[in-house]
Design an enzyme around this catalytic site. Sequence first.
Site, PDB file in Angstrom:
ATOM      1  N   LYS A  12       0.818  -1.220   0.000  1.00 30.86           N
ATOM      2  CA  LYS A  12       0.000   0.000   0.000  1.00 30.86           C
ATOM      3  C   LYS A  12       0.859   1.281   0.000  1.00 30.86           C
ATOM      4  O   LYS A  12       2.059   1.226   0.284  1.00 30.86           O
ATOM      5  CB  LYS A  12      -0.921  -0.027   1.220  1.00 30.86           C
ATOM      6  CG  LYS A  12      -1.962  -1.147   1.189  1.00 30.86           C
ATOM      7  CD  LYS A  12      -2.936  -0.970   2.351  1.00 30.86           C
ATOM      8  CE  LYS A  12      -3.996  -2.058   2.358  1.00 30.86           C
ATOM      9  NZ  LYS A  12      -5.007  -1.832   3.411  1.00 30.86           N
ATOM     10  N   TYR A  52     -12.588  -1.997  -3.787  1.00 28.98           N
ATOM     11  CA  TYR A  52     -13.037  -2.213  -2.408  1.00 28.98           C
ATOM     12  C   TYR A  52     -14.565  -2.207  -2.284  1.00 28.98           C
ATOM     13  O   TYR A  52     -15.086  -1.956  -1.182  1.00 28.98           O
ATOM     14  CB  TYR A  52     -12.442  -1.148  -1.490  1.00 28.98           C
ATOM     15  CG  TYR A  52     -11.056  -1.448  -0.949  1.00 28.98           C
ATOM     16  CD1 TYR A  52     -10.752  -2.667  -0.340  1.00 28.98           C
ATOM     17  CD2 TYR A  52     -10.049  -0.481  -1.005  1.00 28.98           C
ATOM     18  CE1 TYR A  52      -9.493  -2.921   0.180  1.00 28.98           C
ATOM     19  CE2 TYR A  52      -8.781  -0.738  -0.476  1.00 28.98           C
ATOM     20  CZ  TYR A  52      -8.511  -1.961   0.117  1.00 28.98           C
ATOM     21  OH  TYR A  52      -7.264  -2.210   0.648  1.00 28.98           O
ATOM     22  N   THR A  94      -5.556  -7.147  10.781  1.00 29.66           N
ATOM     23  CA  THR A  94      -5.771  -5.908  10.027  1.00 29.66           C
ATOM     24  C   THR A  94      -5.206  -4.691  10.771  1.00 29.66           C
ATOM     25  O   THR A  94      -4.596  -3.816  10.159  1.00 29.66           O
ATOM     26  CB  THR A  94      -7.293  -5.700   9.805  1.00 29.66           C
ATOM     27  OG1 THR A  94      -7.815  -6.878   9.209  1.00 29.66           O
ATOM     28  CG2 THR A  94      -7.563  -4.518   8.897  1.00 29.66           C
ATOM     29  N   ASN A 115      -1.945   0.146   6.904  1.00 33.28           N
ATOM     30  CA  ASN A 115      -1.456  -1.137   7.427  1.00 33.28           C
ATOM     31  C   ASN A 115      -0.554  -1.869   6.419  1.00 33.28           C
ATOM     32  O   ASN A 115      -0.372  -3.076   6.492  1.00 33.28           O
ATOM     33  CB  ASN A 115      -2.625  -2.006   7.907  1.00 33.28           C
ATOM     34  CG  ASN A 115      -3.607  -2.357   6.812  1.00 33.28           C
ATOM     35  OD1 ASN A 115      -3.457  -1.901   5.672  1.00 33.28           O
ATOM     36  ND2 ASN A 115      -4.600  -3.164   7.118  1.00 33.28           N
ATOM     37  N   HIS A 118      -2.209  -5.424   1.673  1.00 37.56           N
ATOM     38  CA  HIS A 118      -3.537  -6.031   1.515  1.00 37.56           C
ATOM     39  C   HIS A 118      -3.336  -7.439   0.974  1.00 37.56           C
ATOM     40  O   HIS A 118      -2.413  -7.678   0.190  1.00 37.56           O
ATOM     41  CB  HIS A 118      -4.382  -5.226   0.512  1.00 37.56           C
ATOM     42  CG  HIS A 118      -5.606  -5.963   0.055  1.00 37.56           C
ATOM     43  ND1 HIS A 118      -6.767  -5.972   0.778  1.00 37.56           N
ATOM     44  CD2 HIS A 118      -5.826  -6.765  -1.029  1.00 37.56           C
ATOM     45  CE1 HIS A 118      -7.657  -6.743   0.162  1.00 37.56           C
ATOM     46  NE2 HIS A 118      -7.112  -7.225  -0.941  1.00 37.56           N
ATOM     47  N   GLU A 129      -9.843 -10.455  -7.536  1.00 40.94           N
ATOM     48  CA  GLU A 129      -8.869  -9.371  -7.351  1.00 40.94           C
ATOM     49  C   GLU A 129      -7.715  -9.493  -8.353  1.00 40.94           C
ATOM     50  O   GLU A 129      -7.198  -8.494  -8.837  1.00 40.94           O
ATOM     51  CB  GLU A 129      -8.344  -9.383  -5.904  1.00 40.94           C
ATOM     52  CG  GLU A 129      -9.435  -8.995  -4.912  1.00 40.94           C
ATOM     53  CD  GLU A 129      -8.960  -8.937  -3.462  1.00 40.94           C
ATOM     54  OE1 GLU A 129      -7.789  -9.279  -3.190  1.00 40.94           O
ATOM     55  OE2 GLU A 129      -9.767  -8.533  -2.603  1.00 40.94           O
TER      56      GLU A 129
HETATM   57  P1  CMP Z   1      -7.464  -4.414   3.795  1.00 40.95           P
HETATM   58  O1  CMP Z   1      -7.045  -5.799   4.118  1.00 40.95           O
HETATM   59  O2  CMP Z   1      -6.804  -3.748   2.643  1.00 40.95           O
HETATM   60  O3  CMP Z   1      -9.045  -4.396   3.554  1.00 40.95           O
HETATM   61  C1  CMP Z   1      -9.844  -3.283   3.815  1.00 40.95           C
HETATM   62  C2  CMP Z   1      -9.119  -2.200   4.560  1.00 40.95           C
HETATM   63  O4  CMP Z   1      -9.926  -1.266   5.246  1.00 40.95           O
HETATM   64  C3  CMP Z   1      -8.277  -2.817   5.661  1.00 40.95           C
HETATM   65  O5  CMP Z   1      -7.194  -3.508   5.100  1.00 40.95           O
HETATM   66  C4  CMP Z   1      -7.916  -1.597   6.502  1.00 40.95           C
HETATM   67  O6  CMP Z   1      -6.721  -0.967   6.071  1.00 40.95           O
HETATM   68  C5  CMP Z   1      -9.076  -0.639   6.226  1.00 40.95           C
HETATM   69  N1  CMP Z   1      -9.866  -0.337   7.418  1.00 40.95           N
HETATM   70  C6  CMP Z   1     -10.039   0.889   7.946  1.00 40.95           C
HETATM   71  N2  CMP Z   1     -10.816   0.840   9.039  1.00 40.95           N
HETATM   72  C7  CMP Z   1     -11.151  -0.451   9.224  1.00 40.95           C
HETATM   73  C8  CMP Z   1     -11.926  -1.148  10.201  1.00 40.95           C
HETATM   74  N3  CMP Z   1     -12.526  -0.520  11.204  1.00 40.95           N
HETATM   75  N4  CMP Z   1     -12.049  -2.495  10.073  1.00 40.95           N
HETATM   76  C9  CMP Z   1     -11.454  -3.156   9.044  1.00 40.95           C
HETATM   77  N5  CMP Z   1     -10.707  -2.541   8.095  1.00 40.95           N
HETATM   78  C10 CMP Z   1     -10.546  -1.211   8.178  1.00 40.95           C
END
Ligand code: CMP
Length: 136
Positions: A12, A52, A94, A115, A118, A129
């Site tokens: 990311k 998303y 996550t 984070n 993904h 995806e």
């Molecule tokens: P990702 O695995 O890329 O999938 C969706 C993304 O939403 C997740 O990582 C997080 O970076 C982001 N995100 C932000 N807020 C939340 C939340 N409360 N719960 C889960 N994902 C979140």
Amino acid sequence: MSNLEQTLSIIKPDAVERDLQDKIKEEFTKNGFNIFKEKKIHITKTEAEEFYKVHQTKIFYNNLCEYLSSGPIIVMILEKVEAVAENRKLMGATDPKKAEEGTLRKKYGLSIDKNSVHGSDSQENAKKEILFFFKD
Ligand code: CMP
């Protein structure tokens, strides 16, 4: 029989911005993943919204799409036996604050939004995806 799978991984914007892509790619290869395809791209907010879409009802959806389109990302097709589950294990929870020691998000993640990586959450989503980013 071995169950060789493919999964989609994204490094990311927060990680690319900190120039962590080589370190993270090394973590994948060290852990037995083959990086089958990869490319560096900068997607639009509309593309992020499409990617998303499953999260479109969530309160964090708009921020998430702004963020994923805020800078360059590396998208990769990773291959390994049970690649989807193995990648999720390597990434960790996550929220980096809750991620286990040694996981990518624990090591590199800054926050639940930033984070660093993904990974597809199921084989079905991995197929979708992968097609989203690698149409040919
Ligand atoms: P990702 O695995 O890329 O999938 C969706 C993304 O939403 C997740 O990582 C997080 O970076 C982001 N995100 C932000 N807020 C939340 C939340 N409360 N719960 C889960 N994902 C979140």
